[in-house]
Design a protein around this motif. Structure first.
Motif, short mmCIF file in Angstrom:
data_model
loop_
_atom_site.label_atom_id
_atom_site.label_comp_id
_atom_site.label_asym_id
_atom_site.label_seq_id
_atom_site.Cartn_x
_atom_site.Cartn_y
_atom_site.Cartn_z
N ILE A 181 28.51 24.33 38.67
CA ILE A 181 28.81 25.76 38.72
C ILE A 181 30.32 26.01 38.71
O ILE A 181 31.12 25.11 38.96
N CYS A 182 30.66 27.24 38.41
CA CYS A 182 31.99 27.78 38.67
C CYS A 182 31.77 29.15 39.31
O CYS A 182 30.68 29.73 39.19
N VAL A 183 32.77 29.66 39.99
CA VAL A 183 32.58 30.86 40.80
C VAL A 183 33.71 31.86 40.55
O VAL A 183 34.87 31.47 40.40
N LEU A 184 33.33 33.13 40.48
CA LEU A 184 34.30 34.21 40.51
C LEU A 184 34.07 34.95 41.83
O LEU A 184 33.17 35.77 41.93
N ALA A 211 34.42 35.08 50.61
CA ALA A 211 33.87 34.29 49.51
C ALA A 211 34.91 33.32 48.97
O ALA A 211 34.62 32.14 48.71
N LEU A 212 36.14 33.80 48.79
CA LEU A 212 37.21 32.94 48.28
C LEU A 212 37.47 31.77 49.22
O LEU A 212 37.55 30.61 48.78
N GLU A 213 37.58 32.04 50.51
CA GLU A 213 37.84 30.97 51.49
C GLU A 213 36.69 29.97 51.52
O GLU A 213 36.90 28.76 51.62
N HIS A 214 35.46 30.47 51.41
CA HIS A 214 34.28 29.60 51.45
C HIS A 214 34.29 28.59 50.32
O HIS A 214 34.08 27.39 50.53
N PHE A 215 34.55 29.06 49.11
CA PHE A 215 34.49 28.16 47.95
C PHE A 215 35.76 27.31 47.82
O PHE A 215 35.71 26.22 47.25
N GLU A 216 36.86 27.78 48.34
CA GLU A 216 38.06 26.95 48.36
C GLU A 216 37.86 25.75 49.28
O GLU A 216 38.30 24.64 48.96
N LEU A 244 37.16 30.66 38.90
CA LEU A 244 37.69 31.23 37.67
C LEU A 244 39.01 31.95 37.91
O LEU A 244 39.97 31.78 37.17
N THR A 245 39.05 32.78 38.95
CA THR A 245 40.26 33.51 39.29
C THR A 245 40.18 33.95 40.74
O THR A 245 39.09 34.18 41.26
N ASP A 246 41.35 34.05 41.40
CA ASP A 246 41.39 34.54 42.78
C ASP A 246 42.07 35.91 42.85
O ASP A 246 42.55 36.32 43.90
N ARG A 247 42.07 36.62 41.71
CA ARG A 247 42.72 37.93 41.66
C ARG A 247 41.99 38.99 42.48
O ARG A 247 42.57 40.01 42.85
N TYR A 248 40.72 38.76 42.76
CA TYR A 248 39.91 39.78 43.44
C TYR A 248 39.55 39.30 44.85
O TYR A 248 38.40 39.40 45.28
N ALA A 249 40.56 38.78 45.57
CA ALA A 249 40.33 38.21 46.89
C ALA A 249 40.04 39.27 47.94
O ALA A 249 39.47 38.97 48.98
N ASP A 293 38.99 47.27 37.73
CA ASP A 293 38.91 45.81 37.94
C ASP A 293 37.55 45.27 37.50
O ASP A 293 37.46 44.15 36.99
N CYS A 294 36.50 46.06 37.71
CA CYS A 294 35.16 45.62 37.30
C CYS A 294 35.08 45.46 35.79
O CYS A 294 34.42 44.53 35.29
N PHE A 295 35.74 46.33 35.03
CA PHE A 295 35.77 46.17 33.58
C PHE A 295 36.56 44.92 33.19
O PHE A 295 36.17 44.20 32.26
N SER A 296 37.63 44.63 33.92
CA SER A 296 38.40 43.40 33.65
C SER A 296 37.56 42.17 33.96
O SER A 296 37.59 41.18 33.22
N ILE A 297 36.80 42.22 35.05
CA ILE A 297 35.91 41.11 35.42
C ILE A 297 34.86 40.90 34.33
O ILE A 297 34.57 39.77 33.92
N ALA A 298 34.28 42.01 33.84
CA ALA A 298 33.25 41.91 32.80
C ALA A 298 33.81 41.30 31.52
O ALA A 298 33.16 40.47 30.88
N GLN A 299 35.02 41.71 31.14
CA GLN A 299 35.64 41.15 29.93
C GLN A 299 35.90 39.65 30.11
O GLN A 299 35.69 38.87 29.17
N LEU A 300 36.36 39.27 31.29
CA LEU A 300 36.61 37.85 31.57
C LEU A 300 35.33 37.03 31.50
O LEU A 300 35.29 35.94 30.91
N LEU A 301 34.26 37.56 32.09
CA LEU A 301 32.97 36.86 32.09
C LEU A 301 32.41 36.74 30.67
O LEU A 301 31.93 35.67 30.26
#
Length: 283
Positions: free
Chosen positions: A110-113, A119-124, A131-136, A145-153
């Motif tokens: 897996i990979c995780v966004l 959530a970030l601390e858990h997976f770190e 994928l990115t930690d921009r949405y910590a 930001d949700c549109f940016s996340i969707a484009q990235l995915l």
């Protein structure tokens, strides 16, 4: 001895009273924010419902629709979008969603966004590919930001970096009930028109069905992520309100119990002093 015991009990009562004031204030703040969060949940649901209806209508009107977003392929790697909270003191809110993801991902590549500090601390800590930690900070994530996340995915999915995308969030059922959920985002499952199903209304799409469909999918993903974020924020506030309400009640019960012990200790001290005075007079 009794005097020292009374002093300790009195300090403990003051400490618990201070804690109870904090938990009561946090409960009131969560209740105030929860009303706005519930309204945002109700307002966000129609958006992706309309997009889903559009996607279904396009697929149903064209039996030969071909899109990379609906093509089924062997799942070698899965990308999880995990929404958790930024803070604790919310009962089992964070632990429940992270346990649900752990049960889903056991033995998978897996990979995780992550969205949210927890959530970030858990997976770190678990050295999971992020994928990115921009949405910590989940509280700072906006619809943009949700549109940016969707484009990235969508970009990673089309590039073959992962073969499936799943979304983990917490569904807001009621003030007292929040349920973790994991749902599949991509590939989309479409319902093809059945042979002999009868005539359908003709809708023309420009420049083509495939182009319109592929353009709508990222918008649809953004709507799902935003809706899940709204649900999760409302769930976190509901869980925190419930937890703080329980903590306030427990603090009140503890104060009552400590007050009873204090009164008993005080009564014992007075009785001992009277006994010593009487014994001294008789002597």
């Amino acid at each position: 001895m009794a005097g020292a015991s009374m002093k300790d009990i009195k300090l403990r009562i003051k400490s618990v009273e201070s804690t109870m004031q904090i938990t009561k204030a946090m409960e009131l703040v969560a209740s105030s924010k929860l009303r706005r969060a519930k309204l945002r949940v109700e307002q966000s649901r129609p958006y992706f419902q309309v997009l889903h209806a559009a996607l279904t209508d396009i697929a149903a009107s064209n039996a030969e629709l071909s899109s990379p977003y609906i093509a089924q392929r062997q799942v070698k790697k899965t990308c999880y979008v995990v929404i958790a909270g930024d803070r604790g003191l919310a009962g089992g809110y964070n632990s429940n969603i992270l346990k649900a993801v752990a049960a889903e991902t056991d033995g998978k590549e897996i990979c995780v966004l992550p969205i949210g500090k927890k959530a970030l601390e858990h997976f770190e800590r678990r050295k999971t590919q992020i994928l990115t930690d921009r949405y910590a900070l989940a509280g700072d994530v906006t619809i943009s930001d949700c549109f940016s996340i969707a484009q990235l995915l969508a970009k990673g999915y089309l590039a073959g970096e992962y073969d499936e995308i799943r979304l983990a969030y917490t569904t807001f059922v009621s003030m007292l009930s929040q349920q973790p959920a994991v749902t599949k985002l991509l590939p989309l499952e479409v319902r093809r028109p059945e042979p002999g199903a009868g005539p359908r209304g003709l809708t023309l799409y420009e420049p083509s069905c495939e182009a319109v469909y592929d353009a709508i999918v990222p918008e649809y993903l953004a709507g799902l992520v935003y809706g899940a974020l709204c649900e999760s924020v409302a769930s976190e506030l509901g869980a925190r309100r419930t937890a703080m309400d329980a903590a306030t009640k427990n603090a009140g019960e503890m104060i009552d119990s400590l007050s009873l012990h204090y009164n008993r200790a005080r009564q014992a001290a007075i009785t001992q002093e009277i006994t010593e005075i009487v014994a001294g007079a008789e002597a």
